[in-house]
Design an enzyme around this catalytic site. Structure first.
Site, PDB file in Angstrom:
ATOM      1  N   LYS A  19       8.373   6.490  -2.343  1.00 53.23           N
ATOM      2  CA  LYS A  19       6.981   6.913  -2.496  1.00 53.23           C
ATOM      3  C   LYS A  19       6.721   7.519  -3.877  1.00 53.23           C
ATOM      4  O   LYS A  19       5.676   7.290  -4.477  1.00 53.23           O
ATOM      5  CB  LYS A  19       6.633   7.965  -1.439  1.00 53.23           C
ATOM      6  CG  LYS A  19       6.357   7.402  -0.056  1.00 53.23           C
ATOM      7  CD  LYS A  19       5.826   8.529   0.837  1.00 53.23           C
ATOM      8  CE  LYS A  19       6.039   8.258   2.310  1.00 53.23           C
ATOM      9  NZ  LYS A  19       5.178   7.236   2.865  1.00 53.23           N
ATOM     10  N   LYS A  27       6.002  15.558   1.410  1.00 57.01           N
ATOM     11  CA  LYS A  27       6.367  14.240   1.952  1.00 57.01           C
ATOM     12  C   LYS A  27       7.743  13.858   1.466  1.00 57.01           C
ATOM     13  O   LYS A  27       8.044  14.022   0.280  1.00 57.01           O
ATOM     14  CB  LYS A  27       5.417  13.160   1.418  1.00 57.01           C
ATOM     15  CG  LYS A  27       4.137  13.002   2.136  1.00 57.01           C
ATOM     16  CD  LYS A  27       3.442  11.731   1.625  1.00 57.01           C
ATOM     17  CE  LYS A  27       1.982  11.757   1.999  1.00 57.01           C
ATOM     18  NZ  LYS A  27       1.266  10.591   1.473  1.00 57.01           N
ATOM     19  N   GLY A  87       6.585   5.990   8.541  1.00 55.20           N
ATOM     20  CA  GLY A  87       6.252   6.213   9.949  1.00 55.20           C
ATOM     21  C   GLY A  87       5.847   7.642  10.255  1.00 55.20           C
ATOM     22  O   GLY A  87       5.998   8.124  11.371  1.00 55.20           O
ATOM     23  N   GLY A  88       5.320   8.337   9.259  1.00 54.33           N
ATOM     24  CA  GLY A  88       4.822   9.693   9.500  1.00 54.33           C
ATOM     25  C   GLY A  88       5.924  10.741   9.587  1.00 54.33           C
ATOM     26  O   GLY A  88       5.646  11.917   9.807  1.00 54.33           O
ATOM     27  N   HIS A 107      -8.276   6.994   6.397  1.00 55.12           N
ATOM     28  CA  HIS A 107      -7.248   6.076   5.935  1.00 55.12           C
ATOM     29  C   HIS A 107      -7.920   4.705   5.821  1.00 55.12           C
ATOM     30  O   HIS A 107      -8.295   4.111   6.823  1.00 55.12           O
ATOM     31  CB  HIS A 107      -6.087   6.049   6.943  1.00 55.12           C
ATOM     32  CG  HIS A 107      -5.036   5.019   6.648  1.00 55.12           C
ATOM     33  ND1 HIS A 107      -3.706   5.335   6.475  1.00 55.12           N
ATOM     34  CD2 HIS A 107      -5.126   3.675   6.496  1.00 55.12           C
ATOM     35  CE1 HIS A 107      -3.029   4.213   6.230  1.00 55.12           C
ATOM     36  NE2 HIS A 107      -3.866   3.195   6.238  1.00 55.12           N
ATOM     37  N   HIS A 148       0.278  10.763  12.835  1.00 60.90           N
ATOM     38  CA  HIS A 148       0.218   9.958  11.612  1.00 60.90           C
ATOM     39  C   HIS A 148       0.508   8.483  11.852  1.00 60.90           C
ATOM     40  O   HIS A 148       0.916   7.751  10.953  1.00 60.90           O
ATOM     41  CB  HIS A 148       1.161  10.500  10.535  1.00 60.90           C
ATOM     42  CG  HIS A 148       0.802  11.889  10.094  1.00 60.90           C
ATOM     43  ND1 HIS A 148      -0.395  12.202   9.512  1.00 60.90           N
ATOM     44  CD2 HIS A 148       1.476  13.055  10.188  1.00 60.90           C
ATOM     45  CE1 HIS A 148      -0.442  13.487   9.258  1.00 60.90           C
ATOM     46  NE2 HIS A 148       0.679  14.040   9.664  1.00 60.90           N
ATOM     47  N   GLU A 193      -2.601   1.173   0.697  1.00 60.03           N
ATOM     48  CA  GLU A 193      -3.218   2.213   1.526  1.00 60.03           C
ATOM     49  C   GLU A 193      -3.826   3.301   0.654  1.00 60.03           C
ATOM     50  O   GLU A 193      -3.178   3.806  -0.265  1.00 60.03           O
ATOM     51  CB  GLU A 193      -2.170   2.845   2.456  1.00 60.03           C
ATOM     52  CG  GLU A 193      -1.570   1.865   3.440  1.00 60.03           C
ATOM     53  CD  GLU A 193      -0.654   2.526   4.476  1.00 60.03           C
ATOM     54  OE1 GLU A 193      -0.492   1.947   5.556  1.00 60.03           O
ATOM     55  OE2 GLU A 193      -0.112   3.617   4.192  1.00 60.03           O
ATOM     56  N   ARG A 245       4.427  -6.169   3.075  1.00 56.12           N
ATOM     57  CA  ARG A 245       4.649  -7.104   4.195  1.00 56.12           C
ATOM     58  C   ARG A 245       3.311  -7.333   4.882  1.00 56.12           C
ATOM     59  O   ARG A 245       2.309  -6.730   4.516  1.00 56.12           O
ATOM     60  CB  ARG A 245       5.615  -6.471   5.187  1.00 56.12           C
ATOM     61  CG  ARG A 245       5.119  -5.085   5.606  1.00 56.12           C
ATOM     62  CD  ARG A 245       5.846  -4.499   6.771  1.00 56.12           C
ATOM     63  NE  ARG A 245       5.686  -3.057   6.821  1.00 56.12           N
ATOM     64  CZ  ARG A 245       4.646  -2.423   7.316  1.00 56.12           C
ATOM     65  NH1 ARG A 245       3.625  -3.096   7.799  1.00 56.12           N
ATOM     66  NH2 ARG A 245       4.577  -1.103   7.308  1.00 56.12           N
TER      67      ARG A 245
HETATM   68  P1  ADP Z   1       4.183   7.183   6.198  1.00 54.80           P
HETATM   69  O1  ADP Z   1       4.743   6.229   5.190  1.00 54.80           O
HETATM   70  O2  ADP Z   1       5.202   8.129   6.742  1.00 54.80           O
HETATM   71  O3  ADP Z   1       3.368   6.513   7.251  1.00 54.80           O
HETATM   72  P2  ADP Z   1       1.869   7.865   4.562  1.00 54.80           P
HETATM   73  O4  ADP Z   1       2.062   8.372   3.194  1.00 54.80           O
HETATM   74  O5  ADP Z   1       1.487   6.415   4.716  1.00 54.80           O
HETATM   75  O6  ADP Z   1       3.197   8.153   5.402  1.00 54.80           O
HETATM   76  O7  ADP Z   1       0.822   8.755   5.334  1.00 54.80           O
HETATM   77  C1  ADP Z   1       0.554   8.568   6.689  1.00 54.80           C
HETATM   78  C2  ADP Z   1      -0.698   9.315   7.099  1.00 54.80           C
HETATM   79  O8  ADP Z   1      -0.599  10.702   6.766  1.00 54.80           O
HETATM   80  C3  ADP Z   1      -1.969   8.853   6.410  1.00 54.80           C
HETATM   81  O9  ADP Z   1      -2.529   7.734   7.036  1.00 54.80           O
HETATM   82  C4  ADP Z   1      -2.839  10.089   6.509  1.00 54.80           C
HETATM   83  O10 ADP Z   1      -3.390  10.197   7.801  1.00 54.80           O
HETATM   84  C5  ADP Z   1      -1.855  11.234   6.343  1.00 54.80           C
HETATM   85  N1  ADP Z   1      -1.767  11.690   4.942  1.00 54.80           N
HETATM   86  C6  ADP Z   1      -0.922  11.235   3.999  1.00 54.80           C
HETATM   87  N2  ADP Z   1      -1.116  11.880   2.816  1.00 54.80           N
HETATM   88  C7  ADP Z   1      -2.107  12.766   3.014  1.00 54.80           C
HETATM   89  C8  ADP Z   1      -2.774  13.737   2.181  1.00 54.80           C
HETATM   90  N3  ADP Z   1      -2.447  13.931   0.906  1.00 54.80           N
HETATM   91  N4  ADP Z   1      -3.764  14.471   2.726  1.00 54.80           N
HETATM   92  C9  ADP Z   1      -4.111  14.299   4.029  1.00 54.80           C
HETATM   93  N5  ADP Z   1      -3.514  13.411   4.860  1.00 54.80           N
HETATM   94  C10 ADP Z   1      -2.533  12.648   4.375  1.00 54.80           C
END
Ligand code: ADP
Length: 670
Positions: free
Chosen positions: A116, A158, A164-165, A208, A235, A275, A292
């Site tokens: 990331k 993060k 996967g949240g 999102h 998430h 995203e 993908r």
């Molecule tokens: P993963 O790869 O674990 O799924 P993501 O980075 O895609 O993680 O984030 C998943 C979800 O987390 C997003 O769809 C959103 O709902 C929330 N999220 C991620 N980053 C932020 C942020 N900076 N502020 C608020 N919510 C966030």
């Protein structure tokens, strides 16, 4: 075009890919684990190769086995689906080394997006807007904290290797930082073996919104509108839709262009998803790129009329993109609801079981069901518990949403807890209808989406009681067939009690609890109605049974339900919900109760768990005698009176059929 491809996946996505391949005249090879020998994707493919044991680490994730299967069958290309090896750079490389086409992006693109923080650095250089944050290599805790202080709280930690949240944590103030960082690192280390973190400004009400991009090998790229995936639990996406409500063509172009910039920055090829978080003021920020095909790709297919798997195959074969940007149409509105074997009332924990009854809504030009399972299949612990994706389309959001509610109310599954009722509540609640979307939607509208337990129980017991009493009356008039039907309530001699001809008492087992029910019959013949007392409430009920359909009138409210019965467990589907119940062993405490001598019978098909007394034992009335298990629920069989257990007919572990005699009981002399 390819002559033959291998699909390195299972379940709905494997079936989905096979459908398109067939349409294009391409032969297909499935791979399968021990658990999937009889799976739908195997049956659908032209050839299938066994690649190992049930755990995915020992089959679907084994690169050499998948490659060997492709070579053995002469497959020219491999479609990885999503999950498993789909974003695995090593697998992508192994395909190339063996002269097999990987239907996906080049290895460099997968690697660039694998971390990331590295992805963010690339995007920053390509001028793609990012959520303000720190994504550097230096992981000094003091530095991370300073970054958080500088951008202001709340922040989001993060895991750079996350997905996967998992490995994400919100921090609301400086005080919480140290502890939160330590916890997030532990989680990341356990989950991904890598505890590097990035710090981001936490947006409190973002949506999102993601863009579908497609690039060919000749340098062309297009975006196919956006999807709103704001409705999430933990998430993870629950309902997705396209287009995103409120995103006008100007914002769409801006986000689409940014997404294409992201794709071009990594020389992308194939289907990809960029995203973004979309803030209330219309600013949007890059979150990550999935290299993908996404689970939710069908909503894009519905509004553009394109087959994205076909696009993937064409692009992988070296063809030009089928459409230019100007030619990409957007028509109407589509939703996808993910149907899972999970318990929304228990923190959405996955559940397992056998799909003893499975009746999806009918498919037509408005309703599509993508699934990889059939009635009788198992949802096992080994794989994702998704049962199906329900996709609907109509000319606008309101109409499409109505179709979603209707299709969900027609989705009938028994054998395990699912999220279908929860999805129905979600799809029909006012804030969702008004598209008041953000990623906190489910938490915010908890009360509207989750059932009011007490009201549910009262109406559920009344409906179930009405059904059983009508069924009993029906069976009584056709007693010959009733005798043959071991599961007929008529034959539950130990579970029914007739105090006087017009009062029936029994216990109903519903959601793991027993509810005593008293049904008083009023009138005779056509004018018959019932007073049903259960869960502290009495209702006046009338109804009619027509095959599996129940027409009910409960206190003047008329509704229709469909009933399915398997092994003594009934599933009753109404417009709003599905409920499962069975008749429990009645507590025959009453001296007047007729039963008490001779055999006690099994209330349903099941397994004997344990015998609680020895043969020959003298027992008191109500003593627990044996425990049976059926449908993961335990049932205790009790002594109907003081007496002697002369003999047990079964031992622990034995399977018994519903209605079979379990033991010989002799009532004590009064
Ligand atoms: P993963 O790869 O674990 O799924 P993501 O980075 O895609 O993680 O984030 C998943 C979800 O987390 C997003 O769809 C959103 O709902 C929330 N999220 C991620 N980053 C932020 C942020 N900076 N502020 C608020 N919510 C966030």
């Amino acid at each position: 075009m390819f002559n033959k491809i291998l699909i390195a996946n299972r379940g709905e996505i494997a079936c989905r890919v096979i459908k398109t391949a067939r349409k294009l005249g391409i032969a297909t090879v499935a791979v399968y684990s021990d658990a999937d020998a009889n799976a739908l994707h195997v049956a659908m493919a032209d050839e299938a190769v066994h690649i190992g044991a049930a755990p995915s680490r020992e089959s679907y994730l084994l690169i050499e086995r998948v490659i060997a299967a492709a070579k053995q069958t002469g497959a020219e290309a491999i479609h990885p689906g999503y999950g498993f090896l789909s974003e695995n750079a090593e697998f992508c490389r192994a395909c190339a080394e063996n002269g097999i086409v990987f239907i996906g992006p080049p290895v460099g693109a997968i690697e660039a997006m694998g971390s990331k923080s590295a992805a963010k650095r690339i995007m920053e250089a390509a001028d793609v807007p990012l959520v303000p944050g720190y994504h550097g290599e230096d992981q000094d805790p003091a530095l991370l904290k300073q970054a958080a202080n500088d951008m202001g709280y709340p922040v989001l930690l993060k895991a750079t290797a996350g997905g996967g949240g998992k490995g994400m944590r919100q921090i609301w103030s400086e005080k919480e930082f140290d502890e939160g960082l330590a916890a997030a690192k532990r989680e990341a280390m356990n989950g991904f073996g890598d505890d590097r973190m990035l710090v981001e400004k936490y947006l409190t009400k973002p949506r999102h919104v993601e863009i579908q991009v497609f690039c060919d090998q000749l340098g062309n790229g297009v975006f196919l509108a956006e999807r709103d995936c704001s409705v999430q639990r933990r998430h993870q996406k629950v309902i997705e839709e396209a287009p995103a409500p409120g995103v006008d063509s100007e914002l769409r172009s801006k986000m689409g262009e940014a997404a294409l910039q992201a794709a071009k920055a990594i020389d992308y090829v194939g289907a990809g998803t960029v995203e973004f978080l979309l803030d209330e003021d219309g600013s949007f920020y890059f979150m990550e790129m999935n290299t993908r095909l996404q689970v939710e790709h069908p909503v894009t297919e519905m509004i553009t009329g394109q087959d994205l798997v076909e696009w993937q195959l064409r692009v992988a074969y070296g063809e030009t993109l089928p459409l230019s940007q100007e030619q990409v149409p957007i028509n109407g509105h589509a939703f996808e609801a993910r149907i899972y074997a999970e318990d929304p009332n228990n923190d959405f924990l996955p559940v397992t079981g056998t799909l003893s009854f499975l009746q999806p809504p009918e498919e037509n030009s408005h309703v599509r069901v993508d699934t990889g399972v059939l009635q009788g299949d198992e949802v096992s612990v080994f794989y994702d518990p998704m049962i199906a994706k329900l996709i609907v389309w109509d000319e606008d959001r309101e109409k499409a949403l109505r179709r979603l509610g209707k299709a969900l109310s027609e989705y009938r599954i028994s054998g395990m807890t699912t999220n279908v009722d929860f999805l129905y509540n979600l799809a029909t609640c006012e804030p969702f209808q008004k598209a008041e979307l953000d990623t906190g939607f489910i938490g915010k509208h908890h009360e509207k989406i989750f059932h009011d337990g007490e009201a549910d129980i009262a109406s559920a017991t009344a409906l179930a009681g009405l059904y059983l009493v009508l069924r009993r009356a029906q069976d009584a008039t056709t007693s010959v067939s009733a005798q043959r039907d071991a599961n007929s309530p008529w034959n539950f001699s130990n579970a029914w009690r007739l105090n006087e001809p017009h009062i029936h008492q029994f216990e109903l087992e519903l959601m793991g609890q027993n509810y005593p029910i008293v049904i008083e019959q009023l009138g005779e013949g056509c004018a018959v109605s019932y007073n049903i007392t259960a869960a502290g409430k009495t209702v006046r009920a009338q109804g009619k049974l027509n095959g599996s359909e129940l027409y009910a009138d409960i206190d003047g409210y008329r509704s229709r339900a469909v009933i399915a019965e398997h092994d003594g467990v009934y599933s009753l589907y109404t417009q709003e919900s599905a409920l499962q119940f069975c008749q429990a062993q009645i507590d025959l405490g009453d001296e007047n109760a007729g039963a008490g001598e001779g055999a006690l019978t099994a209330p349903m098909n099941g397994t004997i768990v344990t015998l609680l007394v020895e043969a020959g034992a003298e027992v008191e009335q109500d003593s627990a005698l044996l425990v049976m298990e059926a449908m993961k629920m335990e049932h205790t069989i009790r002594a109907p009176a003081k007496g002697t257990v002369k003999e047990f007919y079964y031992a622990p572990g034995d399977l018994v059929e519903g209605g079979s005699d379990l033991l010989d009981f002799e009532k004590a002399e009064a």
